[in-house]
Write a protein that holds these residues in place. Structure first.
Motif, PDB file in Angstrom:
ATOM      1  N   HIS A 247       0.815  -1.213   0.000  1.00 36.25           N
ATOM      2  CA  HIS A 247       0.000   0.000   0.000  1.00 36.25           C
ATOM      3  C   HIS A 247       0.852   1.268   0.000  1.00 36.25           C
ATOM      4  O   HIS A 247       2.012   1.251   0.393  1.00 36.25           O
ATOM      5  N   ARG A 248       0.200   2.353  -0.409  1.00 39.84           N
ATOM      6  CA  ARG A 248       0.852   3.662  -0.406  1.00 39.84           C
ATOM      7  C   ARG A 248       1.307   4.046   1.003  1.00 39.84           C
ATOM      8  O   ARG A 248       0.818   3.527   1.989  1.00 39.84           O
ATOM      9  N   TRP A 249       2.206   5.011   1.060  1.00 38.34           N
ATOM     10  CA  TRP A 249       2.743   5.489   2.334  1.00 38.34           C
ATOM     11  C   TRP A 249       1.823   6.596   2.886  1.00 38.34           C
ATOM     12  O   TRP A 249       2.157   7.766   2.901  1.00 38.34           O
ATOM     13  N   VAL A 250       0.646   6.156   3.318  1.00 35.77           N
ATOM     14  CA  VAL A 250      -0.307   7.046   3.994  1.00 35.77           C
ATOM     15  C   VAL A 250      -0.931   6.256   5.138  1.00 35.77           C
ATOM     16  O   VAL A 250      -0.762   5.039   5.237  1.00 35.77           O
ATOM     17  N   GLY A 251      -1.667   6.933   6.007  1.00 37.64           N
ATOM     18  CA  GLY A 251      -2.248   6.290   7.172  1.00 37.64           C
ATOM     19  C   GLY A 251      -3.414   5.379   6.842  1.00 37.64           C
ATOM     20  O   GLY A 251      -4.002   5.442   5.750  1.00 37.64           O
ATOM     21  N   ARG A 252      -3.779   4.516   7.797  1.00 36.55           N
ATOM     22  CA  ARG A 252      -4.870   3.557   7.621  1.00 36.55           C
ATOM     23  C   ARG A 252      -6.190   4.256   7.307  1.00 36.55           C
ATOM     24  O   ARG A 252      -6.981   3.774   6.492  1.00 36.55           O
ATOM     25  N   GLU A 253      -6.440   5.376   7.962  1.00 34.36           N
ATOM     26  CA  GLU A 253      -7.708   6.070   7.778  1.00 34.36           C
ATOM     27  C   GLU A 253      -7.873   6.513   6.323  1.00 34.36           C
ATOM     28  O   GLU A 253      -8.953   6.356   5.724  1.00 34.36           O
ATOM     29  N   GLU A 254      -6.806   7.048   5.743  1.00 40.48           N
ATOM     30  CA  GLU A 254      -6.857   7.483   4.346  1.00 40.48           C
ATOM     31  C   GLU A 254      -6.997   6.297   3.406  1.00 40.48           C
ATOM     32  O   GLU A 254      -7.746   6.352   2.422  1.00 40.48           O
ATOM     33  N   LEU A 255      -6.282   5.217   3.701  1.00 38.23           N
ATOM     34  CA  LEU A 255      -6.393   4.013   2.872  1.00 38.23           C
ATOM     35  C   LEU A 255      -7.814   3.450   2.922  1.00 38.23           C
ATOM     36  O   LEU A 255      -8.365   3.027   1.904  1.00 38.23           O
ATOM     37  N   ALA A 256      -8.392   3.433   4.110  1.00 40.88           N
ATOM     38  CA  ALA A 256      -9.752   2.920   4.254  1.00 40.88           C
ATOM     39  C   ALA A 256     -10.751   3.805   3.512  1.00 40.88           C
ATOM     40  O   ALA A 256     -11.667   3.303   2.841  1.00 40.88           O
ATOM     41  N   ALA A 257     -10.582   5.117   3.612  1.00 37.07           N
ATOM     42  CA  ALA A 257     -11.509   6.051   2.969  1.00 37.07           C
ATOM     43  C   ALA A 257     -11.478   5.921   1.451  1.00 37.07           C
ATOM     44  O   ALA A 257     -12.503   6.124   0.783  1.00 37.07           O
ATOM     45  N   SER A 258     -10.318   5.583   0.903  1.00 35.22           N
ATOM     46  CA  SER A 258     -10.173   5.473  -0.550  1.00 35.22           C
ATOM     47  C   SER A 258     -10.480   4.067  -1.061  1.00 35.22           C
ATOM     48  O   SER A 258     -10.388   3.807  -2.261  1.00 35.22           O
ATOM     49  N   GLY A 259     -10.816   3.142  -0.141  1.00 34.88           N
ATOM     50  CA  GLY A 259     -11.144   1.783  -0.531  1.00 34.88           C
ATOM     51  C   GLY A 259      -9.944   0.894  -0.767  1.00 34.88           C
ATOM     52  O   GLY A 259     -10.074  -0.221  -1.279  1.00 34.88           O
ATOM     53  N   GLU A 260      -8.756   1.360  -0.381  1.00 33.94           N
ATOM     54  CA  GLU A 260      -7.529   0.595  -0.614  1.00 33.94           C
ATOM     55  C   GLU A 260      -7.225  -0.406   0.502  1.00 33.94           C
ATOM     56  O   GLU A 260      -6.458  -1.347   0.286  1.00 33.94           O
ATOM     57  N   LEU A 261      -7.791  -0.199   1.681  1.00 36.04           N
ATOM     58  CA  LEU A 261      -7.489  -1.066   2.816  1.00 36.04           C
ATOM     59  C   LEU A 261      -8.430  -2.272   2.782  1.00 36.04           C
ATOM     60  O   LEU A 261      -9.408  -2.349   3.516  1.00 36.04           O
ATOM     61  N   GLN A 262      -8.111  -3.215   1.915  1.00 34.30           N
ATOM     62  CA  GLN A 262      -8.947  -4.400   1.758  1.00 34.30           C
ATOM     63  C   GLN A 262      -8.760  -5.334   2.949  1.00 34.30           C
ATOM     64  O   GLN A 262      -7.679  -5.440   3.515  1.00 34.30           O
ATOM     65  N   MET A 263      -9.840  -6.032   3.300  1.00 34.13           N
ATOM     66  CA  MET A 263      -9.804  -6.952   4.426  1.00 34.13           C
ATOM     67  C   MET A 263      -9.687  -8.394   3.932  1.00 34.13           C
ATOM     68  O   MET A 263     -10.270  -8.767   2.900  1.00 34.13           O
ATOM     69  N   LEU A 264      -8.932  -9.182   4.662  1.00 32.19           N
ATOM     70  CA  LEU A 264      -8.829 -10.610   4.397  1.00 32.19           C
ATOM     71  C   LEU A 264      -9.828 -11.314   5.313  1.00 32.19           C
ATOM     72  O   LEU A 264      -9.656 -11.339   6.530  1.00 32.19           O
ATOM     73  N   LYS A 265     -10.869 -11.864   4.724  1.00 31.18           N
ATOM     74  CA  LYS A 265     -11.938 -12.472   5.504  1.00 31.18           C
ATOM     75  C   LYS A 265     -11.566 -13.890   5.942  1.00 31.18           C
ATOM     76  O   LYS A 265     -10.655 -14.503   5.367  1.00 31.18           O
ATOM     77  N   PRO A 266     -12.226 -14.420   6.975  1.00 34.06           N
ATOM     78  CA  PRO A 266     -11.959 -15.800   7.403  1.00 34.06           C
ATOM     79  C   PRO A 266     -12.042 -16.769   6.221  1.00 34.06           C
ATOM     80  O   PRO A 266     -12.986 -16.743   5.435  1.00 34.06           O
ATOM     81  N   GLY A 267     -10.992 -17.592   6.100  1.00 31.57           N
ATOM     82  CA  GLY A 267     -10.917 -18.564   5.015  1.00 31.57           C
ATOM     83  C   GLY A 267     -10.241 -18.057   3.766  1.00 31.57           C
ATOM     84  O   GLY A 267      -9.841 -18.854   2.906  1.00 31.57           O
ATOM     85  N   GLU A 268     -10.085 -16.746   3.623  1.00 29.59           N
ATOM     86  CA  GLU A 268      -9.436 -16.193   2.432  1.00 29.59           C
ATOM     87  C   GLU A 268      -7.920 -16.206   2.584  1.00 29.59           C
ATOM     88  O   GLU A 268      -7.385 -16.294   3.688  1.00 29.59           O
ATOM     89  N   SER A 269      -7.232 -16.096   1.445  1.00 33.64           N
ATOM     90  CA  SER A 269      -5.774 -16.111   1.472  1.00 33.64           C
ATOM     91  C   SER A 269      -5.219 -15.081   0.496  1.00 33.64           C
ATOM     92  O   SER A 269      -5.919 -14.597  -0.400  1.00 33.64           O
ATOM     93  N   ALA A 270      -3.939 -14.747   0.666  1.00 34.93           N
ATOM     94  CA  ALA A 270      -3.221 -13.846  -0.234  1.00 34.93           C
ATOM     95  C   ALA A 270      -1.823 -14.405  -0.439  1.00 34.93           C
ATOM     96  O   ALA A 270      -1.255 -15.039   0.470  1.00 34.93           O
ATOM     97  N   GLU A 271      -1.266 -14.186  -1.620  1.00 33.36           N
ATOM     98  CA  GLU A 271       0.062 -14.711  -1.942  1.00 33.36           C
ATOM     99  C   GLU A 271       1.013 -13.574  -2.300  1.00 33.36           C
ATOM    100  O   GLU A 271       0.626 -12.606  -2.964  1.00 33.36           O
ATOM    101  N   TYR A 272       2.255 -13.731  -1.850  1.00 33.14           N
ATOM    102  CA  TYR A 272       3.290 -12.728  -2.073  1.00 33.14           C
ATOM    103  C   TYR A 272       4.545 -13.429  -2.582  1.00 33.14           C
ATOM    104  O   TYR A 272       4.818 -14.581  -2.205  1.00 33.14           O
ATOM    105  N   GLY A 273       5.305 -12.734  -3.430  1.00 33.30           N
ATOM    106  CA  GLY A 273       6.513 -13.337  -3.975  1.00 33.30           C
ATOM    107  C   GLY A 273       7.664 -12.345  -4.032  1.00 33.30           C
ATOM    108  O   GLY A 273       7.469 -11.167  -4.375  1.00 33.30           O
ATOM    109  N   LEU A 274       8.870 -12.825  -3.699  1.00 33.03           N
ATOM    110  CA  LEU A 274      10.078 -12.005  -3.693  1.00 33.03           C
ATOM    111  C   LEU A 274      11.249 -12.846  -4.196  1.00 33.03           C
ATOM    112  O   LEU A 274      11.356 -14.025  -3.863  1.00 33.03           O
ATOM    113  N   ARG A 275      12.111 -12.245  -5.013  1.00 33.19           N
ATOM    114  CA  ARG A 275      13.331 -12.912  -5.470  1.00 33.19           C
ATOM    115  C   ARG A 275      14.477 -11.912  -5.375  1.00 33.19           C
ATOM    116  O   ARG A 275      14.284 -10.717  -5.585  1.00 33.19           O
TER     117      ARG A 275
END
Length: 279
Positions: A247-275
């Motif tokens: 996410h952008r370098w702004v506070g949680r409140e701003e991220l939430a207001a803009s719809g960027e602070l997505q929630m991971l619901k019970p049972g859901e997953s997310a994947e990340y990759g780094l090399r």
């Protein structure tokens, strides 16, 4: 710390006491992790993590503490989230020919009462020396939490001379010297995603003190669409951080207001990759 090494590439020391993050990272006989050349933020958990070459930030919060919404006692999300300090359960650790590979699971209690499971897979190619990290985060609890994630790759900046540069398509002008901005340091965060490309790449080098190699870092931009770069030369700190982030370098409140602070619901997953590699 447990040594993790293949026929080629860096010698890593993985921290079983804290998310199986990287403590030491030895390149050309030199440990490039910053050690105690870091700022003291008053959180021993994060001090321990910052000393190493790579630590993981999240899964409920990134960056500096902010209030937990609805908490009557005024508690805050901890500095850089809840990952650090959670021990890893090693599932597999072996050499596969000249390659190295390990898998682990890390149960995590989030600050706002959630439960997460991080499935972590490390590999080093014995042919190319490239280190690959694949992470799968699952919400195994009963409440949703913010899907935020950041990899802090911290390098002791005493290793750099005036010829070391940062370079990448996401950087202004394609790159600039490592000691950007005003002294004694600063931070910036820029979009990293390039149309038609699934991975972004940023490079740091050449590093003469390590035999002239360049650190090349790639990360999946579907879940890590931003790149944050941080440096701090305010004594005793002497560190530079390469930080792929969700996410952008702004506070949680701003991220939430803009719809960027997505929630991971019970049972859901997310994947990340780094090399990353040194070449």
């Amino acid at each position: 710390m447990k040594a993790f090494v293949a026929a080629a590439g860096p010698k890593l020391f993985l921290d079983e006491t804290s998310v199986l993050d990287i403590g030491g990272c030895v390149v050309d006989g030199t440990d490039i992790a910053p050690g105690r050349a870091i700022p003291d933020d008053g959180d021993p958990r994060i001090d321990h993590s910052l000393e190493g070459f790579l630590f993981t930030c999240g899964p409920d919060h990134i960056r500096h503490p902010e209030p937990i919404p609805g908490d009557a006692t005024g508690r805050k999300f901890p500095l850089h989230g809840s990952y650090s300090g959670h021990p890893a359960e090693i599932l597999f650790w072996d050499l596969q020919g000249e390659d190295a590979e390990c898998k682990a699971r890390v149960p995590v209690k989030t600050a706002d009462g959630g439960e997460a499971l991080l499935e972590r897979h490390w590999r080093i190619s014995g042919e190319t020396g490239e280190v690959c990290l694949s992470d799968r985060l699952i919400n195994v609890g009963q409440v949703p939490f913010a899907r935020v994630h950041m990899y802090h790759m911290n390098i002791g900046a005493w290793l750099f001379d005036q010829h070391v540069r940062l370079s990448g398509k996401m950087l202004e002008g394609g790159g600039f010297p490592w000691n950007f901005g005003e002294e004694p340091g600063g931070v910036f965060c820029v979009p990293a995603r390039v149309e038609g490309e699934d991975w972004a790449e940023v490079a740091l080098g050449p590093i003469a003190s390590l035999g002239g190699v360049t650190l090349k870092v790639k990360f999946k931009t579907d879940t890590l669409p931003y790149l944050q770069i941080w440096r701090n030369q305010q004594a005793p700190a002497h560190v530079l951080g390469i930080e792929p982030v969700s996410h952008r370098w702004v506070g949680r409140e701003e991220l939430a207001a803009s719809g960027e602070l997505q929630m991971l619901k019970p049972g859901e997953s997310a994947e990340y990759g780094l090399r990353f590699c040194f070449a």
